[in-house]
Design a protein around this motif. Structure first.
Motif, PDB file in Angstrom:
ATOM      1  N   VAL A 199       0.860  -1.175   0.000  1.00 10.77           N
ATOM      2  CA  VAL A 199       0.000   0.000   0.000  1.00 10.77           C
ATOM      3  C   VAL A 199       0.901   1.231   0.000  1.00 10.77           C
ATOM      4  O   VAL A 199       2.089   1.153   0.335  1.00 10.77           O
ATOM      5  CB  VAL A 199      -0.942   0.018   1.224  1.00 10.77           C
ATOM      6  CG1 VAL A 199      -1.845  -1.196   1.228  1.00 10.77           C
ATOM      7  CG2 VAL A 199      -0.151   0.078   2.533  1.00 10.77           C
TER       8      VAL A 199
ATOM      9  N   LYS B 109      -5.105  -3.904   3.625  1.00  7.65           N
ATOM     10  CA  LYS B 109      -5.095  -3.039   2.447  1.00  7.65           C
ATOM     11  C   LYS B 109      -5.790  -1.711   2.707  1.00  7.65           C
ATOM     12  O   LYS B 109      -5.385  -0.676   2.194  1.00  7.65           O
ATOM     13  CB  LYS B 109      -5.795  -3.745   1.271  1.00  7.65           C
ATOM     14  CG  LYS B 109      -5.218  -5.114   0.950  1.00  7.65           C
ATOM     15  CD  LYS B 109      -3.760  -5.020   0.537  1.00  7.65           C
ATOM     16  CE  LYS B 109      -3.203  -6.355   0.050  1.00  7.65           C
ATOM     17  NZ  LYS B 109      -3.122  -7.387   1.103  1.00  7.65           N
TER      18      LYS B 109
ATOM     19  N   SER C 124       0.552   1.346  -6.650  1.00  7.26           N
ATOM     20  CA  SER C 124       0.233   1.885  -5.327  1.00  7.26           C
ATOM     21  C   SER C 124       1.370   2.663  -4.690  1.00  7.26           C
ATOM     22  O   SER C 124       1.153   3.714  -4.087  1.00  7.26           O
ATOM     23  CB  SER C 124      -0.189   0.745  -4.394  1.00  7.26           C
ATOM     24  OG  SER C 124       0.801  -0.267  -4.375  1.00  7.26           O
TER      25      SER C 124
ATOM     26  N   LEU D  85      -4.852  -2.457  -6.368  1.00 10.87           N
ATOM     27  CA  LEU D  85      -3.466  -2.019  -6.473  1.00 10.87           C
ATOM     28  C   LEU D  85      -2.790  -2.376  -7.793  1.00 10.87           C
ATOM     29  O   LEU D  85      -1.637  -2.008  -8.000  1.00 10.87           O
ATOM     30  CB  LEU D  85      -2.628  -2.657  -5.334  1.00 10.87           C
ATOM     31  CG  LEU D  85      -3.125  -2.467  -3.902  1.00 10.87           C
ATOM     32  CD1 LEU D  85      -2.166  -3.143  -2.930  1.00 10.87           C
ATOM     33  CD2 LEU D  85      -3.300  -1.010  -3.552  1.00 10.87           C
TER      34      LEU D  85
END
Length: 447
Positions: free
Chosen positions: A55, A272, A415, A362
């Motif tokens: 992330v 996430k 991401s 992502l």
């Protein structure tokens, strides 16, 4: 005893016996290529990593976590509870909050969903629960059906358990129901239907393809699993890890919402949408699957970290988690647009490409021309490394295929890099593609 009877020890050195490891340890193999590339991204921040499935680093909820921890520790009874062991199944208020959130997302009451906190288990991320479920279901040689391509960690788990992952064709709307039915019929003709124990489906913003399973296909897939459950029940393991990162106001209902609670195991995570370092995942399981999973889990960890569970619950209660997830959706939506524009500007003019623009998550999955070898030993990968960019080779995301694994796909993760670094990274992919297509040497001077 006479010296001659100890001739093997005459040198004064004893022989070291060969180490013996379990078959599962041997089946696990080395670290997946994705793990290697993620480690490279951390060790070499100057390289633009489109491979690491992290992330966004700068968006991690530092202030929200600090506030939640302060709130927990400001009350001695809560603080003591957070520092103590919890139960194997997990922190009850968090489990109830998960049921309530799921019911709200599905637009139905918990009773209509046959969902209750008694069926929810908390784990250290959803990957742990995925392993526990497959370990509960699979004997050596058993089959799990999955999309082709699919989540590489799932493939590693099946391999480790000495099972067999069998790929089902997908398109821009996810797993094709007719392809699933055809494969089940083929296995039945071969007398192998009883080996099929589960169907694995990442239903939102799939890793690696970014595809969200189309709404009309969801009840069809549940129906197919039930109709073909003849000698044994075929489970659907629904991985909804990226559900909270799907952009837009409307999200499809889960496959679990089309089930009566006996077929679909629904997995989710807060890694996430909040923080992967906290590692809190969860699952809503069929009642008959819950107890064997908990038995395995109890042997493994004696309960997931109580502090982390209470922290996530606090962030849910004060609204910080949902607010953070909303911010992530906005940021990733921008990056999706940047990625698509950069692919059109920097890669498509050089080589024909195909991809489905994701609705969140992502990742974007890109098909390159068939004559492009995107494997880690291929010219294209080496050219990309010299251009200072990494991607995940698509070959690691396919189950073993009868006709071989496609080697012309890449997974791009948008991401971590900033929008500008995304543009630079995809431009580097374009330069590497030009060198590969023209047959130029892989070495180059970075621009």
């Amino acid at each position: 005893m006479p010296h001659s009877q100890h001739s093997s020890y005459s040198s004064g050195k004893s022989e070291i016996p060969t180490a013996a490891f379990s078959r599962r340890a041997e089946a696990a193999g080395g670290p997946p290529i994705a793990n290697v590339l993620m480690a490279e991204a951390l060790a070499h921040p100057e390289v633009i990593s489109l491979a690491a499935g992290f992330v966004e680093h700068d968006s991690l909820p530092v202030e929200e976590v600090a506030a939640a921890v302060q709130s927990m520790l400001s009350r001695r009874d809560v603080a003591l509870s957070s520092l103590q062991y919890g139960s194997t199944i997990g922190f009850p208020p968090l489990r109830q909050a998960i049921v309530d959130r799921l019911a709200a997302a599905e637009g139905r009451s918990p009773s209509e969903l046959a969902a209750s906190m008694e069926r929810v288990v908390i784990t250290a991320g959803s990957n742990q629960l995925l392993y526990l479920i497959l370990d509960t279901l699979l004997d050596p040689g058993d089959i799990v059906l999955c999309g082709s391509p699919t989540y590489f960690v799932f493939l590693g788990i099946v391999q480790n358990l000495r099972g067999c992952a069998v790929g089902i064709e997908i398109d821009a709307e996810g797993m094709i129901p007719e392809a699933l039915e055809e494969r089940l019929a083929w296995l039945a003709r071969r007398g192998e239907l009883d080996r099929v124990k589960a169907i694995y489906i990442a239903s939102y913003c799939d890793n690696p393809t970014g595809i969200t399973l189309a709404e009309p296909r969801r009840p069809k897939l549940v129906d197919i699993a039930k109709r073909w459950s003849r000698g044994n029940l075929i489970r659907i393991v629904e991985d909804a890890a990226y559900r909270d990162l799907q952009c837009g106001d409307v999200r499809p209902y889960s496959l679990r919402s089309y089930d009566d609670g006996g077929c679909v195991a629904l997995l989710g995570t807060f890694s996430k949408s909040f923080s992967p370092g906290i590692r809190v995942g969860w699952g809503l399981l069929p009642s008959d699957l819950l107890l064997p999973v908990l038995a395995l889990k109890g042997n493994l960890d004696f309960g997931s970290p109580q502090f982390n569970q209470m922290l996530v619950y606090t962030a849910l209660e004060n609204g910080a988690l949902d607010s953070h997830a909303e911010g992530l959706r906005r940021r990733y939506h921008e990056k999706i647009q940047v990625t698509a524009a950069a692919l059109e500007e920097s890669l498509r003019p050089i080589i024909p490409i195909q991809y489905v623009q994701p609705a969140g998550g992502l990742y974007v999955w890109v098909h390159l021309p068939p004559d492009f070898d995107t494997g880690i030993d291929g010219d294209f990968f080496r050219a990309c490394v010299r251009e200072g960019v990494l991607y995940l080779p698509g070959e690691s995301c396919f189950p073993n295929e009868e006709n071989g694994v496609p080697r012309n796909c890449i997974r791009i993760s948008y991401s971590m890099p900033s929008p500008e670094r995304l543009r630079q990274g995809i431009a580097a992919l374009g330069r590497a593609a030009r060198r590969t297509r023209s047959g130029m040497p892989g070495s180059s001077t970075k621009r």
